[in-house]
Write a protein that holds these residues in place. Structure first.
Motif, PDB file in Angstrom:
ATOM      1  N   LEU A  57       1.066 -12.266  10.246  1.00 18.42           N
ATOM      2  CA  LEU A  57       1.858 -13.367  10.797  1.00 18.42           C
ATOM      3  C   LEU A  57       2.633 -12.955  12.046  1.00 18.42           C
ATOM      4  O   LEU A  57       2.856 -13.765  12.941  1.00 18.42           O
ATOM      5  N   LEU A  58       3.045 -11.685  12.116  1.00 15.00           N
ATOM      6  CA  LEU A  58       3.878 -11.222  13.231  1.00 15.00           C
ATOM      7  C   LEU A  58       3.112 -10.522  14.348  1.00 15.00           C
ATOM      8  O   LEU A  58       3.726 -10.009  15.284  1.00 15.00           O
ATOM      9  N   THR A  59       1.792 -10.510  14.284  1.00 17.76           N
ATOM     10  CA  THR A  59       0.993  -9.743  15.240  1.00 17.76           C
ATOM     11  C   THR A  59       1.367 -10.008  16.696  1.00 17.76           C
ATOM     12  O   THR A  59       1.537  -9.065  17.464  1.00 17.76           O
ATOM     13  N   GLU A  60       1.486 -11.252  17.089  1.00 17.16           N
ATOM     14  CA  GLU A  60       1.809 -11.558  18.482  1.00 17.16           C
ATOM     15  C   GLU A  60       3.308 -11.604  18.744  1.00 17.16           C
ATOM     16  O   GLU A  60       3.768 -11.240  19.811  1.00 17.16           O
ATOM     17  N   GLU A  61       4.056 -12.044  17.751  1.00 16.63           N
ATOM     18  CA  GLU A  61       5.500 -12.242  17.929  1.00 16.63           C
ATOM     19  C   GLU A  61       6.279 -10.926  17.985  1.00 16.63           C
ATOM     20  O   GLU A  61       7.208 -10.776  18.781  1.00 16.63           O
ATOM     21  N   ASN A  62       5.922  -9.981  17.131  1.00 12.73           N
ATOM     22  CA  ASN A  62       6.646  -8.713  17.063  1.00 12.73           C
ATOM     23  C   ASN A  62       5.658  -7.610  16.666  1.00 12.73           C
ATOM     24  O   ASN A  62       5.584  -7.230  15.488  1.00 12.73           O
ATOM     25  N   PRO A  63       4.900  -7.091  17.630  1.00 12.59           N
ATOM     26  CA  PRO A  63       3.855  -6.110  17.313  1.00 12.59           C
ATOM     27  C   PRO A  63       4.349  -4.854  16.592  1.00 12.59           C
ATOM     28  O   PRO A  63       3.656  -4.332  15.720  1.00 12.59           O
ATOM     29  N   ALA A  64       5.532  -4.381  16.922  1.00 10.86           N
ATOM     30  CA  ALA A  64       6.046  -3.172  16.271  1.00 10.86           C
ATOM     31  C   ALA A  64       6.307  -3.429  14.790  1.00 10.86           C
ATOM     32  O   ALA A  64       5.919  -2.625  13.933  1.00 10.86           O
ATOM     33  N   LEU A  65       6.955  -4.532  14.470  1.00  8.00           N
ATOM     34  CA  LEU A  65       7.224  -4.868  13.075  1.00  8.00           C
ATOM     35  C   LEU A  65       5.927  -5.214  12.351  1.00  8.00           C
ATOM     36  O   LEU A  65       5.731  -4.842  11.194  1.00  8.00           O
ATOM     37  N   ALA A  66       5.023  -5.894  13.042  1.00  7.50           N
ATOM     38  CA  ALA A  66       3.722  -6.223  12.459  1.00  7.50           C
ATOM     39  C   ALA A  66       2.985  -4.942  12.078  1.00  7.50           C
ATOM     40  O   ALA A  66       2.391  -4.860  10.998  1.00  7.50           O
ATOM     41  N   ASN A  67       3.031  -3.947  12.959  1.00 11.90           N
ATOM     42  CA  ASN A  67       2.375  -2.673  12.678  1.00 11.90           C
ATOM     43  C   ASN A  67       3.004  -1.982  11.479  1.00 11.90           C
ATOM     44  O   ASN A  67       2.295  -1.416  10.628  1.00 11.90           O
ATOM     45  N   PHE A  68       4.322  -2.025  11.350  1.00 16.68           N
ATOM     46  CA  PHE A  68       4.990  -1.442  10.187  1.00 16.68           C
ATOM     47  C   PHE A  68       4.504  -2.102   8.900  1.00 16.68           C
ATOM     48  O   PHE A  68       4.149  -1.426   7.935  1.00 16.68           O
ATOM     49  N   PHE A  69       4.487  -3.433   8.889  1.00 21.88           N
ATOM     50  CA  PHE A  69       4.044  -4.147   7.688  1.00 21.88           C
ATOM     51  C   PHE A  69       2.577  -3.853   7.387  1.00 21.88           C
ATOM     52  O   PHE A  69       2.198  -3.664   6.232  1.00 21.88           O
ATOM     53  N   GLY A 112       3.329  -6.886  -4.578  1.00 25.64           N
ATOM     54  CA  GLY A 112       3.760  -5.637  -3.949  1.00 25.64           C
ATOM     55  C   GLY A 112       2.940  -5.182  -2.762  1.00 25.64           C
ATOM     56  O   GLY A 112       3.334  -4.255  -2.066  1.00 25.64           O
ATOM     57  N   ILE A 113       1.791  -5.831  -2.515  1.00 26.60           N
ATOM     58  CA  ILE A 113       0.919  -5.362  -1.435  1.00 26.60           C
ATOM     59  C   ILE A 113       0.549  -6.489  -0.471  1.00 26.60           C
ATOM     60  O   ILE A 113       0.730  -6.351   0.739  1.00 26.60           O
ATOM     61  N   LEU A 114       0.017  -7.595  -0.992  1.00 26.28           N
ATOM     62  CA  LEU A 114      -0.399  -8.697  -0.113  1.00 26.28           C
ATOM     63  C   LEU A 114       0.717  -9.216   0.796  1.00 26.28           C
ATOM     64  O   LEU A 114       0.444  -9.525   1.967  1.00 26.28           O
ATOM     65  N   PRO A 115       1.971  -9.308   0.332  1.00 22.70           N
ATOM     66  CA  PRO A 115       3.008  -9.808   1.241  1.00 22.70           C
ATOM     67  C   PRO A 115       3.176  -8.951   2.499  1.00 22.70           C
ATOM     68  O   PRO A 115       3.447  -9.482   3.580  1.00 22.70           O
ATOM     69  N   TYR A 116       2.979  -7.637   2.379  1.00 23.16           N
ATOM     70  CA  TYR A 116       3.078  -6.768   3.555  1.00 23.16           C
ATOM     71  C   TYR A 116       1.940  -7.037   4.527  1.00 23.16           C
ATOM     72  O   TYR A 116       2.147  -7.093   5.745  1.00 23.16           O
ATOM     73  N   GLY A 117       0.729  -7.215   3.996  1.00 20.93           N
ATOM     74  CA  GLY A 117      -0.400  -7.544   4.861  1.00 20.93           C
ATOM     75  C   GLY A 117      -0.219  -8.886   5.533  1.00 20.93           C
ATOM     76  O   GLY A 117      -0.479  -9.034   6.733  1.00 20.93           O
ATOM     77  N   LEU A 118       0.232  -9.875   4.760  1.00 15.61           N
ATOM     78  CA  LEU A 118       0.461 -11.203   5.325  1.00 15.61           C
ATOM     79  C   LEU A 118       1.545 -11.156   6.399  1.00 15.61           C
ATOM     80  O   LEU A 118       1.375 -11.718   7.485  1.00 15.61           O
ATOM     81  N   ALA A 119       2.646 -10.476   6.132  1.00 15.33           N
ATOM     82  CA  ALA A 119       3.721 -10.372   7.120  1.00 15.33           C
ATOM     83  C   ALA A 119       3.214  -9.701   8.397  1.00 15.33           C
ATOM     84  O   ALA A 119       3.538 -10.138   9.507  1.00 15.33           O
ATOM     85  N   GLY A 120       2.414  -8.661   8.249  1.00 11.68           N
ATOM     86  CA  GLY A 120       1.854  -7.993   9.422  1.00 11.68           C
ATOM     87  C   GLY A 120       0.979  -8.919  10.240  1.00 11.68           C
ATOM     88  O   GLY A 120       1.058  -8.939  11.477  1.00 11.68           O
TER      89      GLY A 120
END
Length: 148
Positions: free
Chosen positions: A95-107, A85-93
């Protein structure tokens, strides 16, 4: 206990990057994510460790360190709430840091919020607290405040 693969699978589905036909999380598009996952997870395991019910007391005044992972099949030494419930959000954030900063920030923000909530939910011990000043317990009752 969850594995690195299970955290990866949840993160990929949160990112909506799984194969549309089969639901598989291991595709040509996610190969880079797969390769980066163990090291990125290692970067957040110690942050999540104190929120887990698997966090031990400090031994000989040393901070407990979460065992690191090296492969997708490795088990993560954290409780299921943290792993699923928690680590997947951190990992997704991460993984997406450069590709999609807005979504990465949400995660990442969701990861931090859920981590704080989990820390508040960790059962505390029944250890007594020593009154080193000696006068507070005699002069104040629970719920009272004093002005100095």
């Amino acid at each position: 206990m969850s594995t690195v693969q299970s955290v990866f699978d949840i993160a990929i589905r949160l990112m909506d990057a799984q194969n549309e036909s089969t639901g598989s999380t291991e595709t040509a598009d996610t190969k880079e994510y797969l390769l980066r996952t163990p090291s990125l997870l290692n970067s957040i395991l110690d942050r999540a460790y104190p929120a887990s019910d698997s966090w031990p007391e400090a031994v000989e005044h040393k901070r407990p360190i979460c065992p690191k992972v090296t492969a997708m099949t490795d088990e993560i030494d954290l409780d299921e709430r943290i792993c699923t419930g928690i680590l997947p959000y951190g990992l997704a954030g991460l993984l997406l840091t450069e590709e999609n900063p807005a979504l990465a920030n949400f995660f990442w923000q969701t990861f931090l919020e859920q981590l704080e909530e989990a820390k508040r939910g960790v059962p505390s011990g029944n250890d007594s607290v020593e009154d080193v000043y000696g006068f507070l317990s005699d002069t104040l009752e629970y719920g009272q405040f004093s002005r100095w």
